[in-house]
Design a protein around this motif. Structure first.
Motif, PDB file in Angstrom:
ATOM      1  N   VAL A  28       8.735-120.374 -75.687  1.00  0.00           N
ATOM      2  CA  VAL A  28       8.713-118.904 -75.659  1.00  0.00           C
ATOM      3  C   VAL A  28       7.404-118.362 -76.246  1.00  0.00           C
ATOM      4  O   VAL A  28       6.828-117.407 -75.719  1.00  0.00           O
ATOM      5  CB  VAL A  28       9.932-118.312 -76.414  1.00  0.00           C
ATOM      6  N   THR A  29       6.908-118.983 -77.326  1.00  0.00           N
ATOM      7  CA  THR A  29       5.663-118.482 -77.939  1.00  0.00           C
ATOM      8  C   THR A  29       4.497-118.558 -76.950  1.00  0.00           C
ATOM      9  O   THR A  29       3.630-117.688 -76.947  1.00  0.00           O
ATOM     10  CB  THR A  29       5.274-119.251 -79.232  1.00  0.00           C
ATOM     11  N   PHE A  30       4.482-119.598 -76.112  1.00  0.00           N
ATOM     12  CA  PHE A  30       3.406-119.699 -75.109  1.00  0.00           C
ATOM     13  C   PHE A  30       3.601-118.695 -73.979  1.00  0.00           C
ATOM     14  O   PHE A  30       2.638-118.200 -73.403  1.00  0.00           O
ATOM     15  CB  PHE A  30       3.316-121.135 -74.564  1.00  0.00           C
ATOM     16  N   PHE A  31       4.864-118.391 -73.683  1.00  0.00           N
ATOM     17  CA  PHE A  31       5.137-117.397 -72.633  1.00  0.00           C
ATOM     18  C   PHE A  31       4.651-116.009 -73.076  1.00  0.00           C
ATOM     19  O   PHE A  31       4.295-115.176 -72.231  1.00  0.00           O
ATOM     20  CB  PHE A  31       6.634-117.366 -72.312  1.00  0.00           C
ATOM     21  N   HIS A  40       1.408-107.461 -64.783  1.00  0.00           N
ATOM     22  CA  HIS A  40       2.505-107.733 -63.836  1.00  0.00           C
ATOM     23  C   HIS A  40       3.102-106.402 -63.374  1.00  0.00           C
ATOM     24  O   HIS A  40       4.220-106.044 -63.732  1.00  0.00           O
ATOM     25  CB  HIS A  40       3.565-108.655 -64.456  1.00  0.00           C
ATOM     26  N   PRO A  41       2.323-105.670 -62.541  1.00  0.00           N
ATOM     27  CA  PRO A  41       2.759-104.341 -62.094  1.00  0.00           C
ATOM     28  C   PRO A  41       4.059-104.392 -61.293  1.00  0.00           C
ATOM     29  O   PRO A  41       4.239-105.282 -60.454  1.00  0.00           O
ATOM     30  CB  PRO A  41       1.593-103.852 -61.208  1.00  0.00           C
ATOM     31  N   GLY A  42       4.963-103.460 -61.601  1.00  0.00           N
ATOM     32  CA  GLY A  42       6.217-103.364 -60.852  1.00  0.00           C
ATOM     33  C   GLY A  42       7.264-104.386 -61.241  1.00  0.00           C
ATOM     34  O   GLY A  42       8.338-104.439 -60.647  1.00  0.00           O
ATOM     35  N   ARG A  43       6.962-105.226 -62.239  1.00  0.00           N
ATOM     36  CA  ARG A  43       7.934-106.237 -62.683  1.00  0.00           C
ATOM     37  C   ARG A  43       7.984-106.243 -64.200  1.00  0.00           C
ATOM     38  O   ARG A  43       6.963-106.067 -64.861  1.00  0.00           O
ATOM     39  CB  ARG A  43       7.508-107.628 -62.211  1.00  0.00           C
ATOM     40  N   PRO A  44       9.180-106.491 -64.781  1.00  0.00           N
ATOM     41  CA  PRO A  44       9.276-106.517 -66.249  1.00  0.00           C
ATOM     42  C   PRO A  44       8.644-107.763 -66.874  1.00  0.00           C
ATOM     43  O   PRO A  44       8.308-107.770 -68.048  1.00  0.00           O
ATOM     44  CB  PRO A  44      10.788-106.486 -66.513  1.00  0.00           C
ATOM     45  N   VAL A  45       8.498-108.828 -66.076  1.00  0.00           N
ATOM     46  CA  VAL A  45       7.904-110.083 -66.590  1.00  0.00           C
ATOM     47  C   VAL A  45       6.887-110.611 -65.579  1.00  0.00           C
ATOM     48  O   VAL A  45       7.009-110.357 -64.385  1.00  0.00           O
ATOM     49  CB  VAL A  45       8.986-111.166 -66.831  1.00  0.00           C
ATOM     50  N   PRO A  46       5.888-111.368 -66.051  1.00  0.00           N
ATOM     51  CA  PRO A  46       4.933-111.963 -65.100  1.00  0.00           C
ATOM     52  C   PRO A  46       5.574-113.147 -64.385  1.00  0.00           C
ATOM     53  O   PRO A  46       6.360-113.877 -64.989  1.00  0.00           O
ATOM     54  CB  PRO A  46       3.790-112.430 -66.010  1.00  0.00           C
ATOM     55  N   ILE A  71       0.063-125.351 -70.190  1.00  0.00           N
ATOM     56  CA  ILE A  71       0.238-126.658 -70.853  1.00  0.00           C
ATOM     57  C   ILE A  71       1.339-126.572 -71.910  1.00  0.00           C
ATOM     58  O   ILE A  71       2.224-127.428 -71.980  1.00  0.00           O
ATOM     59  CB  ILE A  71      -1.099-127.134 -71.481  1.00  0.00           C
ATOM     60  N   GLY A  72       1.276-125.511 -72.734  1.00  0.00           N
ATOM     61  CA  GLY A  72       2.251-125.346 -73.815  1.00  0.00           C
ATOM     62  C   GLY A  72       3.672-125.229 -73.294  1.00  0.00           C
ATOM     63  O   GLY A  72       4.601-125.877 -73.803  1.00  0.00           O
ATOM     64  N   ILE A  73       3.853-124.418 -72.237  1.00  0.00           N
ATOM     65  CA  ILE A  73       5.195-124.219 -71.674  1.00  0.00           C
ATOM     66  C   ILE A  73       5.715-125.528 -71.067  1.00  0.00           C
ATOM     67  O   ILE A  73       6.856-125.928 -71.318  1.00  0.00           O
ATOM     68  CB  ILE A  73       5.187-123.080 -70.621  1.00  0.00           C
ATOM     69  N   ALA A  74       4.871-126.223 -70.306  1.00  0.00           N
ATOM     70  CA  ALA A  74       5.296-127.478 -69.669  1.00  0.00           C
ATOM     71  C   ALA A  74       5.653-128.529 -70.720  1.00  0.00           C
ATOM     72  O   ALA A  74       6.706-129.180 -70.645  1.00  0.00           O
ATOM     73  CB  ALA A  74       4.189-128.000 -68.758  1.00  0.00           C
ATOM     74  N   ASN A 124      17.360-120.383 -71.490  1.00  0.00           N
ATOM     75  CA  ASN A 124      16.268-119.400 -71.597  1.00  0.00           C
ATOM     76  C   ASN A 124      14.920-120.036 -71.263  1.00  0.00           C
ATOM     77  O   ASN A 124      14.103-119.459 -70.532  1.00  0.00           O
ATOM     78  CB  ASN A 124      16.212-118.809 -73.021  1.00  0.00           C
ATOM     79  N   ALA A 125      14.687-121.238 -71.813  1.00  0.00           N
ATOM     80  CA  ALA A 125      13.413-121.935 -71.590  1.00  0.00           C
ATOM     81  C   ALA A 125      13.238-122.295 -70.112  1.00  0.00           C
ATOM     82  O   ALA A 125      12.143-122.165 -69.552  1.00  0.00           O
ATOM     83  CB  ALA A 125      13.337-123.188 -72.454  1.00  0.00           C
ATOM     84  N   LEU A 126      14.319-122.718 -69.466  1.00  0.00           N
ATOM     85  CA  LEU A 126      14.249-123.079 -68.044  1.00  0.00           C
ATOM     86  C   LEU A 126      13.949-121.856 -67.176  1.00  0.00           C
ATOM     87  O   LEU A 126      13.258-121.954 -66.164  1.00  0.00           O
ATOM     88  CB  LEU A 126      15.559-123.737 -67.593  1.00  0.00           C
ATOM     89  N   PHE A 127      14.451-120.704 -67.599  1.00  0.00           N
ATOM     90  CA  PHE A 127      14.161-119.474 -66.858  1.00  0.00           C
ATOM     91  C   PHE A 127      12.661-119.159 -66.934  1.00  0.00           C
ATOM     92  O   PHE A 127      12.035-118.776 -65.939  1.00  0.00           O
ATOM     93  CB  PHE A 127      14.987-118.305 -67.415  1.00  0.00           C
ATOM     94  N   ILE A 128      12.083-119.386 -68.108  1.00  0.00           N
ATOM     95  CA  ILE A 128      10.637-119.192 -68.283  1.00  0.00           C
ATOM     96  C   ILE A 128       9.863-120.157 -67.384  1.00  0.00           C
ATOM     97  O   ILE A 128       8.916-119.763 -66.698  1.00  0.00           O
ATOM     98  CB  ILE A 128      10.242-119.382 -69.771  1.00  0.00           C
ATOM     99  N   VAL A 129      10.286-121.415 -67.372  1.00  0.00           N
ATOM    100  CA  VAL A 129       9.630-122.422 -66.503  1.00  0.00           C
ATOM    101  C   VAL A 129       9.679-121.972 -65.044  1.00  0.00           C
ATOM    102  O   VAL A 129       8.687-122.064 -64.310  1.00  0.00           O
ATOM    103  CB  VAL A 129      10.301-123.807 -66.681  1.00  0.00           C
ATOM    104  N   GLY A 130      10.830-121.438 -64.636  1.00  0.00           N
ATOM    105  CA  GLY A 130      10.978-120.946 -63.264  1.00  0.00           C
ATOM    106  C   GLY A 130      10.013-119.812 -62.951  1.00  0.00           C
ATOM    107  O   GLY A 130       9.330-119.822 -61.917  1.00  0.00           O
TER     108      GLY A 130
END
Length: 405
Positions: A28-31, A40-46, A71-74, A124-130
């Motif tokens: 999450v810290t890397f995200f 990320h216009p028009g979206r709440p997250v990139p 790299i950090g997220i992976a 939560n982490a897998l959602f970030i990866v997605g």
């Protein structure tokens, strides 16, 4: 994880799920780099497409930040999954032992809540990866939200059933709970697990365009958020009473700072709910209100970090359990507050100070404050790698290992 008998295998405790949780938190810290630095216009997250566009059009600093985030997220998402798998297998073996039966009849029964807590973090982490690595995910995201809600509700039911077993046992028969062993904030772990389920349930409120999905997300996340707050208040008050009487249990010292991740997770839950209320139900919060809300949460965190640091230093906890030869699964609880502080600082700077117009985005003030968030993150990366080596590496002094409470 290694196959020889490491400390974690020879003295297993459900608290080893916190190793998985810490790795998930670092994901999450890397995200946060992408969340607040990539447009990320028009979206709440990139999403993947936003990140690729920013990489193509950005300067060397932006590109370096994106590469670091990738790299950090992976790396930490992989570590999170590896650690979760190891723990689930170890817990299955542990259930066959007498130590497990003893745990189920002691205050330590609540350490079992570390399992649903880590599981919720992994989702939560897998959602970030997605979001970060899967092209075109946003086009099917509305189908994913109901599935995510079901997943978090199932984890929530698991957590509630464990809490029910514990409270049913200690509240229905006198003397089943040892107040002399309640001299820490270890009993706040169930509240932390409930809050992690709650924050997962609040994600669709912030991201879905369907009013029904937003509404269901708001109601379910409110239930788990309120359950977490109630449980935390009761456990903290009774814990402080026991600590004043008996001093803080040395091995459980890090739990004094569990309030920090709890407030970060609940803070994000409330921000996501606000966003959902704003987009689906036209309820508007002024930027100044969000800033002061985050400032209050940050104040709570700093105070509990100071309290925890004071006690841990007095008890020479770091000398023994982090840099010394003693080992305690509970030392993984040190990772959560640092990670949570880093994430909260990113939110306070970006959603609070920048949005309210107090500081300019990417100005000198912005980077000097962001440096604090990155410093906390780097310290926690070092701590995770150090603890993993200590607990999952080949033991140097088998005799020095102590079973975790």
């Amino acid at each position: 994880m290694s196959h020889h008998a490491s400390q974690a295998q020879s003295a297993y405790s459900p608290l080893y799920f916190l190793a998985s949780l810490g790795a998930g938190g670092l994901t999450v810290t890397f995200f946060m780099y992408l969340m607040f630095w990539v447009p990320h216009p028009g979206r709440p997250v990139p999403v993947f497409e936003d990140i690729l566009a920013a990489f193509a059009s950005g300067g060397p600093t932006m590109q370096a930040a994106i590469i670091a985030a990738w790299i950090g997220i992976a790396f930490f998402a992989a570590l999170n999954l590896k650690s979760l798998g190891w723990n689930l297998a170890a817990l299955a073996r542990f259930r066959q032992t007498d130590a497990y039966k003893a745990l189920r009849s002691s205050n330590g029964e609540t350490t079992l809540l570390a399992a649903p807590l880590a599981m919720a973090m992994t989702v939560n982490a897998l959602f970030i990866v997605g979001l970060v690595f899967v092209p075109g995910l946003w086009s099917i995201v509305e189908y994913l939200f109901p599935m995510a809600l079901v997943a978090f509700v199932l984890i929530g039911v698991w957590a509630l059933s464990l809490i029910g077993d514990f409270l049913g046992r200690v509240l229905s028969q006198g003397g089943a709970f040892d107040m002399t062993a309640h001299n820490s904030f270890a009993q706040l772990l169930p509240a932390f697990a409930l809050s992690m389920v709650g924050v997962g349930l609040s994600a669709p409120a912030a991201m879905s365009g369907q009013t029904l999905v937003v509404g269901v997300s708001l109601v379910l996340s409110t239930f788990f958020g309120i359950a977490a707050v109630l449980y935390a208040v009761i456990a903290a008050i009774t814990g402080i009473a026991a600590m004043l009487q008996h001093g803080t249990a040395r091995e459980s010292g890090p739990t004094l700072m569990i309030i920090v991740p709890l407030t970060t997770v609940l803070g994000i839950l409330f921000l996501r709910q606000d966003h959902g209320l704003h987009t689906a139900f036209s309820v508007h919060d002024a930027p100044g209100e969000t800033m002061i809300f985050l400032a209050r949460l940050l104040a709570v965190q700093v105070l509990f970090l100071l309290l925890g640091a004071t006690v841990l230093l007095r008890q020479r906890y770091f000398d023994s359990f982090v840099f010394g030869s003693e080992r305690s699964a509970g030392s993984y609880a040190l990772v959560c507050p640092g990670v949570a502080l880093s994430v909260m600082l990113h939110f306070f700077i970006n959603k609070g100070l920048v949005t309210a117009g107090v500081i300019a985005k990417f100005g000198a003030g912005y980077w000097s404050l962001t440096a604090l968030a990155i410093a906390a993150q780097l310290l926690m990366i070092g701590l995770v790698l150090r603890l993993n080596k200590q607990h999952f590496g080949r033991p140097d002094h088998p005799g020095a290992a102590i079973p975790a409470e």
